[in-house]
Motif scaffolding. Structure first.
Motif, PDB file in Angstrom:
ATOM      1  N   PHE A  12       0.828  -1.209   0.000  1.00 50.53           N
ATOM      2  CA  PHE A  12       0.000   0.000   0.000  1.00 50.53           C
ATOM      3  C   PHE A  12       0.861   1.256   0.000  1.00 50.53           C
ATOM      4  O   PHE A  12       0.569   2.228  -0.696  1.00 50.53           O
ATOM      5  N   ASP A  13       1.951   1.231   0.766  1.00 53.31           N
ATOM      6  CA  ASP A  13       2.850   2.380   0.823  1.00 53.31           C
ATOM      7  C   ASP A  13       3.477   2.650  -0.544  1.00 53.31           C
ATOM      8  O   ASP A  13       3.653   3.797  -0.935  1.00 53.31           O
ATOM      9  N   ARG A  14       3.793   1.613  -1.282  1.00 54.58           N
ATOM     10  CA  ARG A  14       4.337   1.792  -2.633  1.00 54.58           C
ATOM     11  C   ARG A  14       3.305   2.420  -3.561  1.00 54.58           C
ATOM     12  O   ARG A  14       3.653   3.213  -4.433  1.00 54.58           O
ATOM     13  N   LYS A  15       2.040   2.076  -3.365  1.00 57.70           N
ATOM     14  CA  LYS A  15       0.983   2.643  -4.211  1.00 57.70           C
ATOM     15  C   LYS A  15       0.832   4.142  -3.992  1.00 57.70           C
ATOM     16  O   LYS A  15       0.436   4.871  -4.898  1.00 57.70           O
ATOM     17  N   VAL A  16       1.119   4.607  -2.794  1.00 58.45           N
ATOM     18  CA  VAL A  16       1.028   6.036  -2.492  1.00 58.45           C
ATOM     19  C   VAL A  16       2.412   6.695  -2.496  1.00 58.45           C
ATOM     20  O   VAL A  16       2.636   7.710  -1.833  1.00 58.45           O
ATOM     21  N   ASP A  17       3.340   6.133  -3.254  1.00 59.51           N
ATOM     22  CA  ASP A  17       4.692   6.678  -3.458  1.00 59.51           C
ATOM     23  C   ASP A  17       5.476   6.872  -2.172  1.00 59.51           C
ATOM     24  O   ASP A  17       6.211   7.844  -2.031  1.00 59.51           O
ATOM     25  N   GLY A  18       5.306   6.004  -1.212  1.00 60.32           N
ATOM     26  CA  GLY A  18       6.078   6.060   0.028  1.00 60.32           C
ATOM     27  C   GLY A  18       5.668   7.165   0.976  1.00 60.32           C
ATOM     28  O   GLY A  18       6.424   7.530   1.870  1.00 60.32           O
ATOM     29  N   ALA A  19       4.473   7.707   0.812  1.00 65.63           N
ATOM     30  CA  ALA A  19       4.036   8.830   1.636  1.00 65.63           C
ATOM     31  C   ALA A  19       3.873   8.441   3.100  1.00 65.63           C
ATOM     32  O   ALA A  19       4.143   9.247   3.987  1.00 65.63           O
ATOM     33  N   ILE A  20       3.438   7.229   3.370  1.00 64.72           N
ATOM     34  CA  ILE A  20       3.204   6.805   4.755  1.00 64.72           C
ATOM     35  C   ILE A  20       4.534   6.674   5.497  1.00 64.72           C
ATOM     36  O   ILE A  20       4.679   7.201   6.607  1.00 64.72           O
ATOM     37  N   THR A  21       5.501   5.989   4.903  1.00 66.25           N
ATOM     38  CA  THR A  21       6.789   5.828   5.574  1.00 66.25           C
ATOM     39  C   THR A  21       7.499   7.175   5.684  1.00 66.25           C
ATOM     40  O   THR A  21       8.181   7.432   6.670  1.00 66.25           O
ATOM     41  N   PHE A  22       7.348   8.047   4.686  1.00 67.74           N
ATOM     42  CA  PHE A  22       7.926   9.387   4.760  1.00 67.74           C
ATOM     43  C   PHE A  22       7.345  10.148   5.939  1.00 67.74           C
ATOM     44  O   PHE A  22       8.065  10.787   6.699  1.00 67.74           O
ATOM     45  N   HIS A  26       9.712  11.265   9.139  1.00 67.45           N
ATOM     46  CA  HIS A  26       9.956  12.676   9.419  1.00 67.45           C
ATOM     47  C   HIS A  26       9.053  13.223  10.522  1.00 67.45           C
ATOM     48  O   HIS A  26       8.788  14.423  10.577  1.00 67.45           O
ATOM     49  N   TYR A  27       8.581  12.353  11.388  1.00 66.22           N
ATOM     50  CA  TYR A  27       7.821  12.750  12.588  1.00 66.22           C
ATOM     51  C   TYR A  27       6.601  13.608  12.265  1.00 66.22           C
ATOM     52  O   TYR A  27       6.400  14.664  12.851  1.00 66.22           O
ATOM     53  N   GLY A  28       5.808  13.176  11.325  1.00 64.85           N
ATOM     54  CA  GLY A  28       4.564  13.859  11.026  1.00 64.85           C
ATOM     55  C   GLY A  28       4.691  15.059  10.113  1.00 64.85           C
ATOM     56  O   GLY A  28       3.793  15.884  10.053  1.00 64.85           O
ATOM     57  N   VAL A  34       9.005  19.604   4.886  1.00 64.73           N
ATOM     58  CA  VAL A  34      10.443  19.330   4.864  1.00 64.73           C
ATOM     59  C   VAL A  34      11.134  20.275   3.886  1.00 64.73           C
ATOM     60  O   VAL A  34      12.189  20.854   4.191  1.00 64.73           O
ATOM     61  N   ALA A  35      10.537  20.471   2.711  1.00 65.13           N
ATOM     62  CA  ALA A  35      11.128  21.373   1.718  1.00 65.13           C
ATOM     63  C   ALA A  35      11.172  22.808   2.242  1.00 65.13           C
ATOM     64  O   ALA A  35      12.189  23.512   2.082  1.00 65.13           O
ATOM     65  N   MET A  36      10.098  23.245   2.874  1.00 64.94           N
ATOM     66  CA  MET A  36      10.069  24.608   3.412  1.00 64.94           C
ATOM     67  C   MET A  36      11.047  24.758   4.581  1.00 64.94           C
ATOM     68  O   MET A  36      11.640  25.824   4.758  1.00 64.94           O
ATOM     69  N   SER A  37      11.245  23.722   5.370  1.00 61.15           N
ATOM     70  CA  SER A  37      12.220  23.784   6.461  1.00 61.15           C
ATOM     71  C   SER A  37      13.624  23.999   5.911  1.00 61.15           C
ATOM     72  O   SER A  37      14.401  24.791   6.451  1.00 61.15           O
ATOM     73  N   PHE A  62       0.894  24.636   9.224  1.00 58.36           N
ATOM     74  CA  PHE A  62       1.121  23.182   9.291  1.00 58.36           C
ATOM     75  C   PHE A  62       1.923  22.834  10.536  1.00 58.36           C
ATOM     76  O   PHE A  62       1.604  21.890  11.250  1.00 58.36           O
ATOM     77  N   TYR A  63       2.991  23.600  10.790  1.00 63.24           N
ATOM     78  CA  TYR A  63       3.798  23.324  11.977  1.00 63.24           C
ATOM     79  C   TYR A  63       3.021  23.612  13.255  1.00 63.24           C
ATOM     80  O   TYR A  63       3.148  22.884  14.236  1.00 63.24           O
ATOM     81  N   LEU A  64       2.228  24.659  13.248  1.00 60.82           N
ATOM     82  CA  LEU A  64       1.435  24.995  14.428  1.00 60.82           C
ATOM     83  C   LEU A  64       0.458  23.876  14.754  1.00 60.82           C
ATOM     84  O   LEU A  64       0.360  23.430  15.900  1.00 60.82           O
ATOM     85  N   VAL A  65      -0.237  23.382  13.750  1.00 61.65           N
ATOM     86  CA  VAL A  65      -1.197  22.293  13.962  1.00 61.65           C
ATOM     87  C   VAL A  65      -0.467  21.024  14.387  1.00 61.65           C
ATOM     88  O   VAL A  65      -0.859  20.358  15.347  1.00 61.65           O
TER      89      VAL A  65
END
Length: 83
Positions: A12-22, A26-28, A34-37, A62-65
């Motif tokens: 399933f993670d491969r189907k969503v391009d690794g978004a879940i493991t990412f 990266h702690y949520g 990550v790009a903006m950081s 996003f960071y505040l939430v």
């Protein structure tokens, strides 16, 4: 049983391009966060804001939430369950 769950999770993670493991790695944080950081580190917050105020506001919200959930809501919920 756990191997079956793990294999289905990985599929399933491969189907969503690794978004879940990412997300967990990266702690949520999302890829945008990550790009903006990284941009905030090398541009500085003021220049990042001047470059794109709308993106900066999204980044901040996003960071505040995320931090509110991680550091305030979850500990309070855990403390009320334990108490």
């Amino acid at each position: 049983m756990s191997a079956w769950i793990k294999s289905h999770f990985i599929a399933f993670d491969r189907k969503v391009d690794g978004a879940i493991t990412f997300f967990f790695k990266h702690y949520g944080k999302t890829k945008f966060m990550v790009a903006m950081s990284k941009k905030a580190q090398y541009l500085g917050l003021e220049r990042l804001f001047l470059k794109g105020p709308k993106a900066f506001v999204y980044f901040f919200l996003f960071y505040l939430v995320r931090d509110t959930i991680l550091y305030i809501i979850i500990p309070i919920a855990f403390a009320t369950m334990v108490d």
